[in-house]
Design a protein around this motif. Structure first.
Motif: not given
Ligand code: SAM
Length: 277
Positions: A14, A86, A88, A91-93, A116-117, A137, A162, A190, A192, A217-218
């Motif tokens: 992520i 990014a 899993m 999960i919102s993907d 996963t975030a 979201f 998210y 996260l 980073k 990202e939040f």
């Molecule tokens: N499949 C991903 C997961 O397993 O967490 C989520 C993908 S979703 C399209 C993207 C959202 O996840 C971002 O808008 C943010 O809210 C969250 N996200 C992903 N990476 C992140 C990170 N490094 N730090 C904070 N939030 C993150």
């Protein structure tokens, strides 16, 4: 004998490229096809680990049609690794549709877990992960969005959302307006370089992100309440002005009445103030 291939649901980093398991790397190397949400993005991981597996795109705009094609490939004996941009898949993907198509076709599905975030933010925030709800979201549809926020009023578990940076302050304010002041955390970037946790009451967090433009990202985490709806609902038959006047009649000073009115209704002081002028 069943000669069909398998679907491997693979978690990927992520943020920090080192957050990939040895098994995920092996599966990505050995699979016949990698189905990726964004092939250019996944290419960066593949290049950094010298993986040459064939890539194909699988995203929310081709989920059904591409899913069918991938199922045909798997029925022909090919192994497919599914990855998202990014974390899993599923999960919102994208992922759910392909997983269910495989199940319907009798294709074996397995998971190669990764970060996963939501869970990473939950543990990092320290807000309480004994029991939690993942909302992802908030829906864009107004009615569905209201329904989620209504449920949040009496939710006793931590809720994880998210949100994109350009909506963060508005969303925090919307949640604050609906449930009132509750302890919350905003976790940013996260794994980073600028990883950060902001803990506080929702009102404070709204103020902070109105002043400091959110970047990166939040994840938003809202601590569970005591199970009772905020007192705002007790005042729903009363207009804001009437509510304020009632407090004044009960001896409150103007400033205190605005503060109490806002807290009791679960809205911001500005909203009360605007109603009075
Ligand atoms: N499949 C991903 C997961 O397993 O967490 C989520 C993908 S979703 C399209 C993207 C959202 O996840 C971002 O808008 C943010 O809210 C969250 N996200 C992903 N990476 C992140 C990170 N490094 N730090 C904070 N939030 C993150």
């Amino acid at each position: 004998m069943n000669m069909a291939g398998k679907l491997y649901i693979c978690g990927t980093p992520i943020g920090n490229m080192e957050d990939i398991t040895l098994r995920a790397l092996r599966i990505l190397k050995e699979a016949d096809i990698i189905a990726a949400e964004d092939t250019r993005n996944t290419m960066k991981i593949l290049n950094s680990y010298d993986i040459k597996t064939r890539l194909t795109s699988y995203h929310k705009f081709n989920e059904n049609e591409k899913g069918q094609k991938l199922v045909t490939e798997m029925l022909d004996g090919k192994n497919v690794a599914l990855v998202s941009d990014a974390g899993m898949p599923g999960i919102s993907d994208p992922g759910e549709i392909l997983i269910n198509l495989c199940r319907d076709a009798g294709i074996e599905v397995t998971v190669v877990p990764g970060p996963t975030a939501a869970v990473s933010a939950l543990v990092l925030s320290g807000i309480g992960g004994r029991s939690f709800v993942f909302e992802g979201f908030l829906p864009e549809n107004k009615r569905k969005r209201r329904d989620v926020l209504e449920k949040l009023k009496s939710e006793t578990r931590t809720t994880v959302f998210y949100e994109a940076p350009h909506h963060l302050a508005d969303t925090l304010e919307e949640i604050f307006g609906c449930i009132g002041n509750r302890e919350a955390a905003v976790v940013r970037e996260l794994t980073k370089k600028y990883e950060e946790v902001k803990r506080g009451e929702l009102g404070e967090l709204v103020g902070f992100y109105r002043e400091n433009t959110p970047r990166g990202e939040f994840v938003i985490l809202i601590k569970g309440g005591n199970g009772e709806k905020p007192s705002s609902d007790k005042f729903e038959t009363l207009g804001i002005k009437e509510h304020y006047n009632m407090l004044i009649e009960n001896g409150y000073e103007r400033k205190e009445a605005i503060k109490k009115c806002a807290a009791e209704r679960g809205i911001s002081r500005r909203q009360v103030y605007n109603e009075l002028i």
